[in-house]
Design a protein around this motif. Sequence first.
Motif, PDB file in Angstrom:
ATOM      1  N   VAL A  10       0.858  -1.194   0.000  1.00  0.00           N
ATOM      2  CA  VAL A  10       0.000   0.000   0.000  1.00  0.00           C
ATOM      3  C   VAL A  10       0.890   1.238   0.000  1.00  0.00           C
ATOM      4  N   THR A  14      -1.812   5.424   3.223  1.00  0.00           N
ATOM      5  CA  THR A  14      -2.680   4.380   3.772  1.00  0.00           C
ATOM      6  C   THR A  14      -2.155   3.898   5.115  1.00  0.00           C
ATOM      7  N   ARG A  17      -3.045   6.480   7.660  1.00  0.00           N
ATOM      8  CA  ARG A  17      -4.467   6.433   8.027  1.00  0.00           C
ATOM      9  C   ARG A  17      -4.765   5.298   8.995  1.00  0.00           C
ATOM     10  N   VAL A  18      -4.132   4.156   8.755  1.00  0.00           N
ATOM     11  CA  VAL A  18      -4.356   3.013   9.648  1.00  0.00           C
ATOM     12  C   VAL A  18      -3.784   3.304  11.032  1.00  0.00           C
ATOM     13  N   VAL A  25     -10.346   3.509   4.850  1.00  0.00           N
ATOM     14  CA  VAL A  25      -9.521   2.329   4.556  1.00  0.00           C
ATOM     15  C   VAL A  25     -10.385   1.094   4.761  1.00  0.00           C
ATOM     16  N   THR A  29      -7.680  -4.027   4.007  1.00  0.00           N
ATOM     17  CA  THR A  29      -6.422  -3.266   3.940  1.00  0.00           C
ATOM     18  C   THR A  29      -5.895  -2.981   5.335  1.00  0.00           C
ATOM     19  N   VAL A  30      -6.809  -2.629   6.254  1.00  0.00           N
ATOM     20  CA  VAL A  30      -6.389  -2.398   7.641  1.00  0.00           C
ATOM     21  C   VAL A  30      -5.727  -3.642   8.202  1.00  0.00           C
TER      22      VAL A  30
END
Length: 329
Positions: A10, A14, A17-18, A25, A29-30
């Motif tokens: 990623v 991203t 953000r996680v 998200v 993806t998390v």
Amino acid sequence: MKDVAARAGVGLKTVSRVVNEEPGVTPDTVARVQAAIDALGFRRNDSARLLRTRRTASVGLVLEDLADPFYAPLSRAVEDVARANGALLFTGSSAEDPRREQELVLAFCARRVDGLIVVPAADDHRYLVPEIEAGVATVFVDRPAGRIDADMVLTDNAGGTRDGVAHLIAHGHRRIGFIGDQPGIHTAAERLRGYREAMADAGLTIRPEWYSMGPTNPERVRAVLASLLSGPEPVTALFAGNNRVTVTAVRVLSHHPRPVALVGFDDFELADLLDPPVSVVAQDSPGLGRSAAQLLFRRLEGGADAAPARLELPARLIARGSGEIPPSD
């Protein structure tokens, strides 16, 4: 973060953000980013975060005494609210020493805590004005701040004591003793006021020898009790001003030749298992901590300009047996 992004496949944004729990998200993806974080042992750089946000995600809690069982549930409640808000809690005790309180508070401020919750030992908190003006949210709990306007969360100490003494009066007692803490302590003075008001409401005159304020060490409490329980007209009931006084009173009264009614302010462990079980006026210790912490985080989340708030929680009479003993004469 580059290593995490490469492993998870990623972009850097991203990962950011996680890490910062931002929206946008997908769950898959998390999970993939979190797996990469765990595998690589990635840790967020809080020093860099402080430079960006000017927040440390930490708060300080100053108590009177960490060993006092009253403060354990209060501290836990503060910690639970702090954790729910993503903050770390630092805790210390003032030992009822105003100078130690100030040193501890300023040490927390020097470590850039975002806010403070203080059970005050001092009666002058003007030393905190520069910190509050610099943005350190501050809430006082259990006792009010001295000589400054600030948020506070208190117990209705006078009302709780008034209920407890009225309970003894309702069970036929007219000679009721009171043993309290140091008169300069706000809670002790309020409880003495509640005792006076309950006796006055019942039209009862208080003799000077029926009440005593001072240190709550067992030696003094035993001496005061010996005086209250002697003479031609000894007291037939006792209101204990805090749990330390109550515990000493239980020990003394267990060896006394005649029954004496007892109500204590503050509940304590095993009070319901004694013989007789001890009647108490219980504070909502977790409620005090939770309310103070919630008020603190409301300030931190944008309520800094609101007028200082004063919350007062009720105390609750728990009748278990010792407070229902009738006069023996």
